[in-house]
Design an enzyme around this catalytic site. Structure first.
Site, mmCIF file in Angstrom:
data_model
loop_
_atom_site.group_PDB
_atom_site.id
_atom_site.type_symbol
_atom_site.label_atom_id
_atom_site.label_comp_id
_atom_site.label_asym_id
_atom_site.label_seq_id
_atom_site.Cartn_x
_atom_site.Cartn_y
_atom_site.Cartn_z
ATOM 1 N N CYS A 130 -7.247 6.512 -7.321
ATOM 2 C CA CYS A 130 -6.878 5.122 -7.581
ATOM 3 C C CYS A 130 -6.590 4.920 -9.076
ATOM 4 O O CYS A 130 -5.704 5.577 -9.608
ATOM 5 C CB CYS A 130 -7.941 4.173 -7.044
ATOM 6 S SG CYS A 130 -7.340 2.466 -6.860
ATOM 7 N N HIS B 240 -7.476 5.949 -1.595
ATOM 8 C CA HIS B 240 -8.921 6.145 -1.668
ATOM 9 C C HIS B 240 -9.334 7.184 -0.624
ATOM 10 O O HIS B 240 -9.499 6.829 0.555
ATOM 11 C CB HIS B 240 -9.660 4.830 -1.395
ATOM 12 C CG HIS B 240 -9.600 3.864 -2.530
ATOM 13 N ND1 HIS B 240 -10.503 3.877 -3.566
ATOM 14 C CD2 HIS B 240 -8.729 2.850 -2.790
ATOM 15 C CE1 HIS B 240 -10.209 2.907 -4.423
ATOM 16 N NE2 HIS B 240 -9.134 2.277 -3.984
ATOM 17 N N GLU C 235 -12.165 8.462 -0.164
ATOM 18 C CA GLU C 235 -13.500 8.155 0.347
ATOM 19 C C GLU C 235 -13.461 7.090 1.438
ATOM 20 O O GLU C 235 -14.451 6.887 2.145
ATOM 21 C CB GLU C 235 -14.417 7.708 -0.803
ATOM 22 C CG GLU C 235 -14.249 6.287 -1.280
ATOM 23 C CD GLU C 235 -13.064 6.070 -2.226
ATOM 24 O OE1 GLU C 235 -12.999 4.980 -2.843
ATOM 25 O OE2 GLU C 235 -12.211 6.979 -2.348
#
Length: 213
Positions: free
Chosen positions: A88, A193, A195
């Protein structure tokens, strides 16, 4: 056991990134010590460096400078050649400069600018939020086992435009293509992202933990 320095500079998504890296290591049975840190000595000696990021480019750069870890990151990444990944805004900080709220110098590890997304279709909203497909522009070890067209999770209003198109690994379309992933030597970054990107994101993180540039 390898040490992965997850840089803590007040950026916000540290815990989710830490949790995802640990899960990625577990799934591949990798010995990885994920350390959330702003300690320059630890960063300088780390086996891998991971830079998260949420928020505005200028404030993230200011937070990074305030920690004093930049020189340690540079020593590890460029002095010793350890693998680096930014996600990001951590990915955007790789650029020469960001154009959000004025001009702010980036790390200049991937030459280029971070510019506001301007979709061709006025019905498309900014920020660009949610799931979107990646399109590979070239093969890279970080995306081994991840299909072209895999969906990743985004939350961005700006994107990195590298000066050298060869630094781009993947793009995403939101009223026109923008850079989704970059890589140059031992430095890589992704706009999405991982995650928050479920199986594909965890596969990317596991590939990073095994990456030998």
């Amino acid at each position: 056991m390898q040490t992965v320095a997850l840089i803590d500079y007040g950026s916000g998504n540290l815990r989710s990134a830490e949790k995802a890296l640990r899960e990625a290591a577990r799934r591949r049975a990798l010995d990885a010590d994920i350390v959330v840190t702003a300690d320059p000595d630890l960063v300088a000696k780390a086996d891998r460096v991971f830079l998260p990021g949420v928020g505005a480019f200028a404030s993230c750069r200011a937070g990074l400078d305030a920690t004093g870890v930049y020189e340690a990151m540079n020593q590890a990444v460029h002095g010793r050649g350890v693998p680096f990944m930014g996600i990001c805004v951590g990915h955007q900080l790789l650029a020469t400069e960001g154009l959000e709220f004025g001009v702010t110098p980036g790390l200049d590890w991937i030459q280029g600018q971070v510019k506001k997304l301007e979709p061709d279709d006025p019905s498309l909203t900014i920020p660009h939020m949610g799931w979107n497909a990646i399109a590979f522009t070239r093969a890279h070890a970080l995306f081994a086992g991840i299909e072209d067209g895999a969906h990743m999770y985004y939350a961005n209003s700006f994107a990195l435009t590298p000066s050298n198109p060869e630094d781009v690994v993947a793009t995403t379309d939101h009223g026109g293509p923008f850079t989704a992933a970059v890589a140059k030597d031992n430095v890589a970054g992704v706009q999405f992202h991982p995650e928050k990107s479920q199986a594909s994101g965890l596969a990317l993180l596991a590939n990073f933990l095994e990456w030998r540039p």
